[in-house]
Design a protein around this motif. Structure first.
Motif, PDB file in Angstrom:
ATOM      1  N   THR A  63       1.441   2.151  -3.127  1.00 44.02           N
ATOM      2  CA  THR A  63       1.411   0.916  -2.381  1.00 44.02           C
ATOM      3  C   THR A  63       2.825   0.539  -2.040  1.00 44.02           C
ATOM      4  OG1 THR A  63      -0.509   0.266  -3.637  1.00 44.02           O
ATOM      5  CG2 THR A  63       0.565  -1.441  -2.381  1.00 44.02           C
ATOM      6  N   SER A  68       4.017   1.631  -7.311  1.00 44.42           N
ATOM      7  CA  SER A  68       3.125   2.776  -7.127  1.00 44.42           C
ATOM      8  C   SER A  68       2.152   2.828  -8.292  1.00 44.42           C
ATOM      9  CB  SER A  68       3.924   4.088  -7.053  1.00 44.42           C
ATOM     10  OG  SER A  68       3.042   5.196  -7.021  1.00 44.42           O
ATOM     11  N   ASP A  69       0.921   3.227  -8.014  1.00 46.39           N
ATOM     12  CA  ASP A  69      -0.080   3.343  -9.067  1.00 46.39           C
ATOM     13  C   ASP A  69       0.298   4.372 -10.123  1.00 46.39           C
ATOM     14  OD1 ASP A  69      -1.650   1.420  -7.891  1.00 46.39           O
ATOM     15  OD2 ASP A  69      -2.940   2.837  -6.818  1.00 46.39           O
ATOM     16  N   ASN A  98       1.425   2.993 -13.709  1.00 44.20           N
ATOM     17  CA  ASN A  98       0.590   2.296 -14.686  1.00 44.20           C
ATOM     18  C   ASN A  98       0.346   3.101 -15.953  1.00 44.20           C
ATOM     19  OD1 ASN A  98       0.346   0.048 -13.038  1.00 44.20           O
ATOM     20  ND2 ASN A  98      -1.458   0.849 -11.988  1.00 44.20           N
TER      21      ASN A  98
END
Length: 217
Positions: A3, A92-93, A96
């Motif tokens: 993202t 950014s994913d 996580n």
């Protein structure tokens, strides 16, 4: 999935990135606070002589020692996390999972600290503590590399700065490995080896700068 999003006004990072950083800071704060919960104030009968209070405090020495060692170790991890994410410009994913794994290891440290403090001078609890430091350090190295790589790292960050930040990561791992070696000799002195962490930090920084200078003459 990445993202990118807008960085907002000025150099403000993406909003999801800010939320991840705030959450991480809260977890670090909780973990570092949990360390003191296991250190209970001594209960000495009212009217006891002074030496009874002194003796009660001396009995707490292992727990206090474990608290201070782990406080500054977790503090070092927080500082490294803060330093790395200061270079981030995008969310950014992919952040996580590695971030949660590293935080999980940090939150586990109050348990290993307590286990070591209540069994001071014994091999297994001492090595469990050292292993937790090594695991946390390795997870931190992985996270820092992700943060300082595209698509997360800010385009404005220099390659030299990235190299220096990455080089600092192994310091805790090297200090913990030194502590593990000392523990096999005498577990009572194992944690003293953690004072080598600042030395490793300095050496790694010098090594990174020289390596960068050689690669970019």
């Amino acid at each position: 999935m990445t993202t990118g999003g807008s960085k907002g006004s000025g150099s403000r990072p993406d909003h999801p990135l800010e939320r991840l950083i705030f959450f991480s800071d809260a977890v670090f704060a909780i973990a570092i606070t949990l360390l003191i919960i296991d250190v209970h104030a001594p209960h000495v009968p009212l009217g006891s002589p002074d030496h009874a209070y002194i003796r009660a405090l001396l009995d707490l020495a292992p727990s206090l020692f474990g608290f201070f060692v782990s406080f500054f170790v977790i503090g070092a991890f927080w500082a490294g996390h803060h330093r790395a994410f200061a270079l981030a410009g995008h969310y950014s994913d992919i952040l996580n999972g590695p971030n949660l794994m590293m935080l999980c290891s940090v939150v586990f440290m109050p348990f290993t600290t307590s286990f070591m403090s209540h069994n001071i001078g014994t091999l297994v609890p001492t090595q469990v503590y050292n292993l937790s430091l090594v695991a946390t350090g390795l997870l931190n190295i992985r996270l820092v590399r992700i943060v300082t790589s595209p698509p997360v790292v800010s385009e404005a960050v220099s390659a030299e700065r990235i190299a220096i930040v990455r080089a600092r990561g192994p310091a805790v791992v090297l200090g913990a490995l030194c502590a593990m070696l000392v523990a096999f000799w005498d577990p009572r002195f194992s944690q003293m080896a953690l004072i080598t962490i600042p030395l490793w930090l300095r050496l790694l920084r010098v090594w990174a700068m020289r390596r960068f200078a050689a690669a970019h003459p």
